[in-house]
Scaffold this active site. Structure first.
Site: not given
Length: 374
Positions: A133, A169, A171, A252
């Site tokens: 990110h 992931d 996200h 995650d």
């Protein structure tokens, strides 16, 4: 060419935490190191101590002002209102903590080193990496630096041209997409939960032709991931013919993670790791998200096993079990009464299920856009 996979780690992750209430308060990389050693899978010959990236190495993508702000925040253990507003440091997501520069610079240093180690081919694992990110001038989503982008720039510096970046992931990899947008020699494939922070990476967003974004609904299961793997990820990577593959293997997306809402077992991640092996002469595997210490430690240790062709045992030996029984997950209900298999096994029970039509349709949409043949 590397004769065997290398593991990049550091002791800085053992004692460093984002703070008592932050999701990244839990031990992750140190657990993988300890568990791999307890199983006899991490001899000194394959362990590489991660260097800390120097500011000059970071400013090939991050702004000098931002790198200087990170260093100043570590020294002062505080930031001004102006720095907070510009660089997003000192926020709830990106707090000031004692190693606010050294820890991310160590993870980035490992990924930059990986680009050098892979110059002639091989496999490198940097579980501390995957901070996808981070933006050039600001922290974002727990990520102070963007080591995947820095890794790809390092690979380029060492002669690699075409790179496939695969991200599983939960996200969306918004920082990486920002870094590779419009680069015809990079293919990014991101599989992530729809409507989850940062709420980017919609199906039609393609980063100037460089990205395939697949948002998936809540409850995404192992059988659905197998479809995505076999019908989208592998054909797209094969057609792209990369010189290197970078896999961000955030932990995650499994059922037990406290933040997202997906329903994968760690078997799904390991299957992607194995399937991508051999599709390019260079393979870098990174960590990423993951906020339950048991699920992250077990999943990422299994990644190391997969990279080495090691069969995961049905039950852990006593030394491995001792590592997992020594973990804590304070402040979360799952830490109060963890199930016994979190202590005694690495492999989850498979979590298959119905393959929903919306996932099939999204995969076909992306296949058509890349003109992938059956």
């Amino acid at each position: 060419m590397l004769s065997r996979p290398l593991f990049i780690g550091s002791e800085i992750y053992r004692t460093s935490s984002y703070g008592r209430t932050h999701p990244l308060r839990v031990p992750r990389v140190s657990t993988v190191m300890d568990l791999s050693r307890a199983l006899g899978w991490l001899p000194d010959a394959v362990y590489v101590n991660s260097p800390r990236a120097k500011p000059a190495a970071l400013t090939v993508w991050h702004t000098p002002e931002y790198v200087a702000a990170l260093q100043a925040a570590e020294t002062a253990q505080a930031v001004s209102a102006e720095v907070r507003a510009r660089h997003h440091l000192g926020t709830l997501s990106n707090p000031v903590f004692p190693e606010i520069f050294r820890r991310p610079a160590t993870a980035a240093g490992g990924s930059i080193l990986a680009g050098e180690l892979l110059a002639d081919g091989g496999i490198v694992y940097n579980p501390a990496g995957g901070t996808h990110h981070g933006m050039p001038d600001r922290a974002n989503g727990f990520c102070y630096l963007n080591d995947p982008v820095l890794a790809m720039l390092s690979l380029r510096h060492h002669g690699v041209r075409r790179i496939a970046y695969v991200d599983i992931d939960a996200h969306h990899s918004d920082g990486v997409e920002h870094g590779i947008a419009g680069d015809a020699d990079v293919l990014m494939i991101s599989v992530h939960e729809e409507n989850l922070w940062p709420k980017t990476g919609t199906l039609t967003e393609d980063a100037g032709g460089s990205a395939l974004n697949l948002p998936v609904p809540r409850g995404f299961n192992d059988d659905e991931m197998a479809l995505v793997r076999d019908d989208l990820i592998l054909p797209a990577v094969q057609a792209f013919q990369p010189d290197a593959i970078v896999l961000q293997c955030g932990a995650d997306a499994v059922t037990e993670d406290p933040l997202p809402h997906l329903d994968l077992s760690n078997n799904a991640h390991w299957a992607v790791v194995r399937a991508l092996m051999g599709m390019a002469p260079r393979y870098l595997v990174l960590g990423g998200g993951g906020y339950n210490p048991w699920s992250v430690g077990r999943l990422w240790t299994g990644v190391w096993a997969a990279l080495n062709g090691i069969e995961v045992p049905e039950r852990l030996p006593a030394a491995g079990e001792e590592v997992l029984r020594g973990l804590e997950f304070k402040g979360n209900r799952m830490g109060r009464n963890p199930p016994e298999h979190w202590f005694t096994t690495l492999r989850d029970q498979p979590r298959g299920g119905e393959i929903r039509q919306e996932i099939r349709e999204r995969v076909q949409f992306l296949r058509r856009r890349r003109r992938l043949q059956r």
